[in-house]
Scaffold this motif. Structure first.
Motif, PDB file in Angstrom:
ATOM      1  N   UNK A 273       0.965  -1.293   0.213  1.00  0.00           N
ATOM      2  CA  UNK A 273      -0.078  -0.047   0.059  1.00  0.00           C
ATOM      3  C   UNK A 273       0.840   1.425   0.077  1.00  0.00           C
ATOM      4  N   UNK A 274       0.304   2.420  -0.655  1.00  0.00           N
ATOM      5  CA  UNK A 274       1.047   3.606  -0.563  1.00  0.00           C
ATOM      6  C   UNK A 274       0.792   3.947   0.735  1.00  0.00           C
ATOM      7  N   UNK A 275       1.788   5.144   0.952  1.00  0.00           N
ATOM      8  CA  UNK A 275       1.667   5.742   2.337  1.00  0.00           C
ATOM      9  C   UNK A 275       2.047   7.473   2.172  1.00  0.00           C
ATOM     10  N   UNK A 276       1.218   8.073   2.964  1.00  0.00           N
ATOM     11  CA  UNK A 276       1.629   9.515   2.944  1.00  0.00           C
ATOM     12  C   UNK A 276       2.656   9.936   4.025  1.00  0.00           C
ATOM     13  N   UNK A 277       3.432  10.867   3.856  1.00  0.00           N
ATOM     14  CA  UNK A 277       4.346  11.426   4.601  1.00  0.00           C
ATOM     15  C   UNK A 277       3.564  12.731   4.968  1.00  0.00           C
ATOM     16  N   UNK A 278       3.400  12.879   6.190  1.00  0.00           N
ATOM     17  CA  UNK A 278       2.837  14.138   7.048  1.00  0.00           C
ATOM     18  C   UNK A 278       3.851  14.853   7.801  1.00  0.00           C
TER      19      UNK A 278
END
Length: 142
Positions: free
Chosen positions: A127-132
């Motif tokens: 799965x893709x993942x956001x960096x926040x």
């Protein structure tokens, strides 16, 4: 009438680390070394915050897992960000959020984190993942 009391304290044992890693289905070794903050309600752990990959004076990665929404009181959030931005003197805090984890994404946005990018197929399951991230001057809890 008994009042609910949410407390946040540093956990020097592995209890909070294991609570967070097991709750997320991760390997605890992936977060070590870390500073673990245990959040409890009436003596029962309801959340944990791990501060790992710390570079004092620069930045830290945060991992948050909770089993109860009541962990996020204003006083607890102030305490956590006070450690990050005042005690550790970090300029920024960062989190990873899987793109389809809508509850976590909403919580992080409410806390003040901003999306900074997307890591494609980052998670073990592809799965893709956001960096926040959040800069000290953007933190509304200080």
């Amino acid at each position: 009438m008994k009042s609910d009391r949410v407390l946040c304290k540093q956990d020097e044992t592995r209890q909070t680390l294991l609570y967070v890693a097991n709750g997320l289905g991760d390997n605890p070794a992936d977060y070590e070394p870390c500073l673990a903050l245990n959040i409890s309600l009436n003596g029962k752990t309801i959340a944990g915050v791990l501060l790992n990959d710390l570079r004092p004076g620069r930045d830290v990665w945060m991992t948050i897992y909770s089993s109860d929404k009541r962990w996020a009181t204003k006083s607890v959030i102030k305490y956590v960000f006070g450690i990050v931005f005042y005690l550790m003197k970090c300029k920024r805090a960062s989190v990873f959020v899987t793109v389809d984890n809508f509850q976590s994404l909403k919580m992080c946005e409410r806390l003040g984190f901003k999306k900074e990018g997307c890591l494609r197929q980052f998670r073990d399951d592809g799965k893709d993942c956001y960096v926040m991230g959040m800069l000290k001057q953007e933190c509304k809890y200080l």
